[in-house]
Design a protein around this motif. Sequence first.
Motif, PDB file in Angstrom:
ATOM      1  N   LYS A 118       0.690  -0.770  -0.087  1.00 36.23           N
ATOM      2  CA  LYS A 118       0.060  -0.091  -0.127  1.00 36.23           C
ATOM      3  C   LYS A 118       1.182   1.284  -0.261  1.00 36.23           C
ATOM      4  CE  LYS A 118      -3.903   2.087   2.490  1.00 36.23           C
ATOM      5  NZ  LYS A 118      -5.123   2.055   3.968  1.00 36.23           N
ATOM      6  N   ASP A 119       1.454   0.971   0.978  1.00 37.65           N
ATOM      7  CA  ASP A 119       2.814   2.248   0.797  1.00 37.65           C
ATOM      8  C   ASP A 119       3.779   2.721  -0.373  1.00 37.65           C
ATOM      9  OD1 ASP A 119       2.201   2.372   3.079  1.00 37.65           O
ATOM     10  OD2 ASP A 119       3.890   1.864   3.403  1.00 37.65           O
ATOM     11  N   TRP A 120       3.459   1.525  -1.381  1.00 36.41           N
ATOM     12  CA  TRP A 120       4.326   1.913  -2.588  1.00 36.41           C
ATOM     13  C   TRP A 120       3.248   2.340  -3.688  1.00 36.41           C
ATOM     14  CZ3 TRP A 120       9.794   1.802  -2.852  1.00 36.41           C
ATOM     15  CH2 TRP A 120      10.334   1.015  -2.868  1.00 36.41           C
ATOM     16  N   ILE A 121       2.368   1.855  -3.548  1.00 34.62           N
ATOM     17  CA  ILE A 121       1.207   2.210  -4.037  1.00 34.62           C
ATOM     18  C   ILE A 121       1.030   3.510  -4.040  1.00 34.62           C
ATOM     19  CG2 ILE A 121      -1.059   2.608  -4.944  1.00 34.62           C
ATOM     20  CD1 ILE A 121      -0.916  -1.275  -3.987  1.00 34.62           C
ATOM     21  N   LYS A 122       0.892   4.681  -2.809  1.00 29.80           N
ATOM     22  CA  LYS A 122       0.745   5.726  -2.722  1.00 29.80           C
ATOM     23  C   LYS A 122       2.051   6.939  -3.219  1.00 29.80           C
ATOM     24  CE  LYS A 122      -1.900   5.302   1.377  1.00 29.80           C
ATOM     25  NZ  LYS A 122      -1.955   5.800   3.672  1.00 29.80           N
ATOM     26  N   TYR A 123       3.799   5.999  -2.928  1.00 35.06           N
ATOM     27  CA  TYR A 123       4.401   6.534  -3.366  1.00 35.06           C
ATOM     28  C   TYR A 123       4.444   7.041  -4.137  1.00 35.06           C
ATOM     29  CZ  TYR A 123       9.252   7.829  -3.963  1.00 35.06           C
ATOM     30  OH  TYR A 123      10.834   8.602  -3.814  1.00 35.06           O
TER      31      TYR A 123
END
Length: 73
Positions: free
Chosen positions: A66-71
């Motif tokens: 999820k963090d990668w997607i947001k980044y």
Amino acid sequence: MVKNKVIKVVSKVLKKKESEINLKLKMGDIREWDSLAQLNIYIELIKKFKYKKQDMNKLSKVKSVKDWIKYFS
């Protein structure tokens, strides 16, 4: 679109099926996702998205799919 690309890259780097990768999966949840895998995920995503701008403060907080997607959104 971003979500699908991130999941594809994470599954490739971790050598897992895409169906095994979900938004809650994070570094340390599976043995294959260690610090070296984290770096490889980052490198592959940079290539995939042709991303030039890098916010190291924000990058240091990336710990999950999820963090990668947001980044990269």
